[in-house]
Design a protein around this motif. Structure first.
Motif, short mmCIF file in Angstrom:
data_model
loop_
_atom_site.label_atom_id
_atom_site.label_comp_id
_atom_site.label_asym_id
_atom_site.label_seq_id
_atom_site.Cartn_x
_atom_site.Cartn_y
_atom_site.Cartn_z
N LEU A 24 0.83 -1.20 0.00
CA LEU A 24 0.00 0.00 0.00
C LEU A 24 0.87 1.26 0.00
O LEU A 24 0.58 2.22 -0.70
CB LEU A 24 -0.95 0.00 1.20
CG LEU A 24 -1.89 1.21 1.31
CD1 LEU A 24 -2.67 1.43 0.03
CD2 LEU A 24 -2.83 1.04 2.48
N THR A 25 1.93 1.24 0.79
CA THR A 25 2.83 2.41 0.82
C THR A 25 3.39 2.68 -0.57
O THR A 25 3.43 3.82 -1.05
CB THR A 25 3.98 2.17 1.80
OG1 THR A 25 3.46 1.80 3.07
CG2 THR A 25 4.82 3.43 1.96
N ALA A 26 3.82 1.61 -1.24
CA ALA A 26 4.40 1.75 -2.58
C ALA A 26 3.36 2.24 -3.59
O ALA A 26 3.71 2.93 -4.55
CB ALA A 26 4.99 0.42 -3.03
N ALA A 27 2.10 1.91 -3.37
CA ALA A 27 1.05 2.34 -4.30
C ALA A 27 0.74 3.83 -4.16
O ALA A 27 0.23 4.46 -5.08
CB ALA A 27 -0.22 1.52 -4.07
N VAL A 28 1.05 4.40 -2.99
CA VAL A 28 0.67 5.79 -2.71
C VAL A 28 1.84 6.74 -2.82
O VAL A 28 1.70 7.86 -3.31
CB VAL A 28 0.04 5.88 -1.29
CG1 VAL A 28 -0.24 7.32 -0.92
CG2 VAL A 28 -1.23 5.04 -1.20
N CYS A 29 3.02 6.31 -2.36
CA CYS A 29 4.16 7.22 -2.22
C CYS A 29 5.30 6.87 -3.16
O CYS A 29 5.52 5.70 -3.49
CB CYS A 29 4.69 7.18 -0.78
SG CYS A 29 3.49 7.66 0.47
N SER A 30 6.06 7.88 -3.54
CA SER A 30 7.29 7.66 -4.31
C SER A 30 8.39 7.19 -3.36
O SER A 30 8.26 7.28 -2.13
CB SER A 30 7.73 8.96 -4.99
OG SER A 30 8.20 9.89 -4.02
N LEU A 31 9.49 6.72 -3.92
CA LEU A 31 10.62 6.28 -3.09
C LEU A 31 11.15 7.43 -2.24
O LEU A 31 11.47 7.26 -1.07
CB LEU A 31 11.72 5.70 -3.98
CG LEU A 31 11.41 4.36 -4.64
CD1 LEU A 31 12.48 4.01 -5.67
CD2 LEU A 31 11.28 3.25 -3.60
N GLU A 32 11.24 8.61 -2.85
CA GLU A 32 11.73 9.77 -2.10
C GLU A 32 10.78 10.12 -0.95
O GLU A 32 11.22 10.44 0.16
CB GLU A 32 11.89 10.96 -3.03
CG GLU A 32 12.45 12.19 -2.33
CD GLU A 32 12.57 13.38 -3.26
OE1 GLU A 32 13.21 14.37 -2.86
OE2 GLU A 32 12.01 13.32 -4.38
N GLU A 33 9.48 10.04 -1.21
CA GLU A 33 8.51 10.35 -0.16
C GLU A 33 8.58 9.32 0.96
O GLU A 33 8.48 9.67 2.14
CB GLU A 33 7.10 10.38 -0.76
CG GLU A 33 6.86 11.59 -1.66
CD GLU A 33 5.57 11.48 -2.43
OE1 GLU A 33 5.04 12.54 -2.83
OE2 GLU A 33 5.09 10.35 -2.67
N ILE A 34 8.75 8.07 0.62
CA ILE A 34 8.88 7.03 1.64
C ILE A 34 10.14 7.24 2.46
O ILE A 34 10.15 7.06 3.69
CB ILE A 34 8.86 5.63 1.01
CG1 ILE A 34 7.53 5.38 0.31
CG2 ILE A 34 9.11 4.55 2.06
CD1 ILE A 34 7.49 4.11 -0.52
N ASP A 35 11.21 7.63 1.80
CA ASP A 35 12.46 7.91 2.51
C ASP A 35 12.26 9.02 3.54
O ASP A 35 12.68 8.91 4.69
CB ASP A 35 13.54 8.30 1.49
CG ASP A 35 14.87 8.60 2.16
OD1 ASP A 35 15.56 7.63 2.55
OD2 ASP A 35 15.22 9.79 2.30
N ARG A 36 11.59 10.10 3.14
CA ARG A 36 11.34 11.21 4.07
C ARG A 36 10.42 10.77 5.20
O ARG A 36 10.61 11.15 6.36
CB ARG A 36 10.73 12.39 3.32
CG ARG A 36 11.67 13.06 2.33
CD ARG A 36 11.24 14.51 2.05
NE ARG A 36 9.86 14.60 1.62
CZ ARG A 36 9.46 14.61 0.35
NH1 ARG A 36 10.35 14.52 -0.64
NH2 ARG A 36 8.18 14.72 0.03
N LEU A 37 9.40 9.99 4.85
CA LEU A 37 8.47 9.48 5.87
C LEU A 37 9.21 8.64 6.90
O LEU A 37 9.01 8.79 8.12
CB LEU A 37 7.38 8.64 5.19
CG LEU A 37 6.39 7.92 6.10
CD1 LEU A 37 5.53 8.91 6.85
CD2 LEU A 37 5.51 6.98 5.27
N PHE A 38 10.10 7.76 6.43
CA PHE A 38 10.86 6.91 7.33
C PHE A 38 11.74 7.75 8.25
O PHE A 38 11.79 7.52 9.47
CB PHE A 38 11.73 5.95 6.52
CG PHE A 38 12.57 5.03 7.38
CD1 PHE A 38 12.07 3.80 7.79
CD2 PHE A 38 13.85 5.40 7.76
CE1 PHE A 38 12.85 2.96 8.58
CE2 PHE A 38 14.62 4.57 8.55
CZ PHE A 38 14.12 3.35 8.96
#
Length: 243
Positions: free
Chosen positions: A214-228
């Protein structure tokens, strides 16, 4: 009913009564709007994937990339409360926690009775089966030692027989391919999480988040990196094992 898969993402592979397949009847009933409204996500899963998932519509919508990645899809497939309302748990958890703590304190003070009625949880059934010789059937989370043939050797959820000899998982065979693929996508993430914990690997923890369906369906890799990074900073005091 035949339930197989992984925790919160297992499948009713069979729905029978006296040998009759009831899935066609369920499919017909799901065409009735007031019935469909009771479990939209689960009915959509049956419609397109061939089986109803065990988890509620709200929770199961978080496990797959189809229902929560756009506002229009959230509006179309989710409903109030446990049927997928956005922020439902986050908004209600403080109150639930407070009320639960107050209830426990009240019981400890003797102001209200401690409930002794059997619940839907398996604990009492397992104890009675082992200690009193009253066999029971449950669906448990156990190591996949060939129980589901097309899933990895990790934890799976299958039917288990419990008696004086303990918990005995039952062999199932292979899940329908599409269901196994959805399970494997999560199991790959689970494996990364376990490796992150065992190896104290911050990088593998981040990769696990990046690969979550689900995370991958919503966010880009860069966005996931910032979220993490934001979450890591917020929870830093609880992550000393990773120092």
């Amino acid at each position: 009913m035949g339930v197989r898969g992984i925790n919160h993402n297992a499948w009713f592979t069979k729905l029978e009564r006296d040998g009759e397949d009831l899935y066609p009847r369920l499919r017909e009933r799901a065409q009735i709007q007031e019935i469909y409204e009771q479990d939209p996500v689960r009915f959509e899963g049956r419609r397109f994937l061939g089986a109803v998932v065990t988890e509620s519509s709200g929770h199961s919508s978080e496990y797959v990339p189809y229902f929560r990645k756009r506002p229009d899809l959230i509006k179309k497939y989710t409903r109030a409360g446990y049927l997928g309302e956005s922020g439902f748990y986050a908004n209600n958890w403080p109150r639930w926690r407070r009320e639960n703590d107050e209830s426990i304190a009240s019981m400890l003070r003797g102001e209200r009775p401690i409930p002794v009625e059997r619940s839907h949880e398996y604990g009492a059934d397992i104890i009675e089966a082992i200690e009193c010789g009253r066999p029971a059937k449950i669906h448990g989370n156990v190591f996949n030692d060939g129980l589901i043939e097309n899933l990895p050797h990790l934890c799976v959820e299958v039917e288990c027989v419990v008696d004086r000899d303990g918990v005995k998982p039952q062999h199932f065979g292979a899940l329908p391919h599409q269901l196994a693929v959805l399970n494997r996508s999560h199991m790959a993430v689970h494996q990364l999480v376990v490796e992150a914990l065992l190896e104290r690997s911050r990088e593998k923890a981040k990769l696990a988040l990046m690969l979550d369906p689900l995370t991958a369906a919503v966010c880009s890799l860069e966005e996931i990196d910032r979220l993490f990074e934001e979450m890591w900073a917020a929870e830093r005091e609880s992550l000393t094992a990773f120092d």
